[in-house]
Design a protein around this motif. Sequence first.
Motif, mmCIF file in Angstrom:
data_model
loop_
_atom_site.group_PDB
_atom_site.id
_atom_site.type_symbol
_atom_site.label_atom_id
_atom_site.label_comp_id
_atom_site.label_asym_id
_atom_site.label_seq_id
_atom_site.Cartn_x
_atom_site.Cartn_y
_atom_site.Cartn_z
ATOM 1 N N THR A 119 0.766 -1.293 0.079
ATOM 2 C CA THR A 119 0.072 -0.030 0.024
ATOM 3 C C THR A 119 0.905 1.126 0.074
ATOM 4 N N LEU A 120 1.835 1.159 0.594
ATOM 5 C CA LEU A 120 3.049 2.273 0.623
ATOM 6 C C LEU A 120 3.859 2.271 -0.381
ATOM 7 N N LEU A 121 3.344 1.626 -1.441
ATOM 8 C CA LEU A 121 4.259 1.576 -2.816
ATOM 9 C C LEU A 121 5.467 1.091 -2.852
ATOM 10 N N ARG A 122 5.644 0.117 -1.947
ATOM 11 C CA ARG A 122 6.976 -0.528 -1.584
ATOM 12 C C ARG A 122 6.890 -1.922 -1.973
ATOM 13 N N PRO A 123 6.455 -2.560 -3.204
ATOM 14 C CA PRO A 123 5.826 -3.894 -3.465
ATOM 15 C C PRO A 123 7.438 -4.849 -3.439
ATOM 16 N N LEU A 124 8.795 -4.255 -3.529
ATOM 17 C CA LEU A 124 9.659 -5.359 -3.567
ATOM 18 C C LEU A 124 9.952 -5.730 -1.899
ATOM 19 N N GLU A 125 9.851 -4.598 -1.116
ATOM 20 C CA GLU A 125 9.808 -4.848 0.443
ATOM 21 C C GLU A 125 8.868 -5.896 0.779
ATOM 22 N N ALA A 126 7.509 -5.775 0.140
ATOM 23 C CA ALA A 126 6.412 -6.593 0.497
ATOM 24 C C ALA A 126 6.765 -8.027 -0.131
ATOM 25 N N GLU A 127 7.286 -8.061 -1.206
ATOM 26 C CA GLU A 127 7.447 -9.404 -1.765
ATOM 27 C C GLU A 127 8.411 -10.144 -0.903
ATOM 28 N N GLU A 128 9.604 -9.211 -0.401
ATOM 29 C CA GLU A 128 10.801 -10.017 0.303
ATOM 30 C C GLU A 128 10.003 -10.627 1.659
ATOM 31 N N GLN A 129 9.089 -9.667 2.300
ATOM 32 C CA GLN A 129 8.375 -10.167 3.506
ATOM 33 C C GLN A 129 7.686 -11.397 3.237
ATOM 34 N N LEU A 130 6.935 -11.471 2.247
ATOM 35 C CA LEU A 130 6.055 -12.847 1.992
ATOM 36 C C LEU A 130 7.093 -13.984 1.681
ATOM 37 N N ARG A 131 8.057 -13.676 0.767
ATOM 38 C CA ARG A 131 9.100 -14.770 0.665
ATOM 39 C C ARG A 131 9.820 -15.206 1.878
ATOM 40 N N ARG A 132 9.932 -14.242 2.921
ATOM 41 C CA ARG A 132 10.806 -14.913 4.128
ATOM 42 C C ARG A 132 9.734 -15.752 4.825
ATOM 43 N N LEU A 133 8.572 -15.218 4.805
ATOM 44 C CA LEU A 133 7.712 -15.865 5.799
ATOM 45 C C LEU A 133 7.415 -17.153 5.210
ATOM 46 N N LEU A 134 7.256 -17.268 3.572
ATOM 47 C CA LEU A 134 7.099 -18.712 3.100
ATOM 48 C C LEU A 134 8.509 -19.623 3.427
ATOM 49 N N ALA A 135 9.492 -18.862 3.478
ATOM 50 C CA ALA A 135 10.583 -19.842 3.608
ATOM 51 C C ALA A 135 10.600 -20.474 4.906
ATOM 52 N N ASP A 136 10.010 -19.704 6.044
ATOM 53 C CA ASP A 136 9.907 -20.324 7.076
ATOM 54 C C ASP A 136 8.725 -21.148 7.611
ATOM 55 N N LYS A 137 7.649 -20.692 6.837
ATOM 56 C CA LYS A 137 6.489 -21.472 6.943
ATOM 57 C C LYS A 137 5.728 -21.580 5.488
ATOM 58 N N PRO A 138 6.205 -22.760 4.841
ATOM 59 C CA PRO A 138 5.953 -22.782 3.420
ATOM 60 C C PRO A 138 4.349 -23.442 3.277
ATOM 61 N N ASP A 139 3.784 -23.607 4.308
ATOM 62 C CA ASP A 139 2.291 -24.053 4.393
ATOM 63 C C ASP A 139 1.493 -23.007 4.659
ATOM 64 N N CYS A 140 1.739 -21.900 4.359
ATOM 65 C CA CYS A 140 1.011 -20.551 4.886
ATOM 66 C C CYS A 140 0.356 -20.271 3.662
#
Length: 128
Positions: free
Chosen positions: A20-41
């Motif tokens: 929403t703050l127009l920082r999509p690369l940071e958003a993507e990084e956040q989601l990828r980190r979460l999925l690396a730790d919790k792949p079934d999310c």
Amino acid sequence: MRLDSALAEAAIALANVLETLLRPLEAEEQLRRLLADKPDCAPAARDLGLLLQRRDDCDHAEECFRRAIEADPSFVAAYTALETSFRNAGRAKDAEPWYRKALATRSRLPERGLMLRPFNIATTCARK
């Protein structure tokens, strides 16, 4: 250390705020980190798919939606995201079975918080 579901929800919410703050690369990084730790999310996979879809990376978005469905077959929002992706790409024949699966899944489930959570879809995938 594995993230519990409350922390996963917070990480997903942060990713949505970053986008929403127009920082999509940071958003993507956040989601990828979460999925690396919790792949079934499933919600994180679905949200990553939506983010990629808005970037016209439709093939990877589709992979994310399928990953979300595989992780949680009861997560209706993943079915509808996949169906919407197909429909927006002009692939109505591919969309129809997923829409029917979403309806069939929803009809046998109780209401769930994240399952039907509103999300910002502004797809840009070109019709093929």
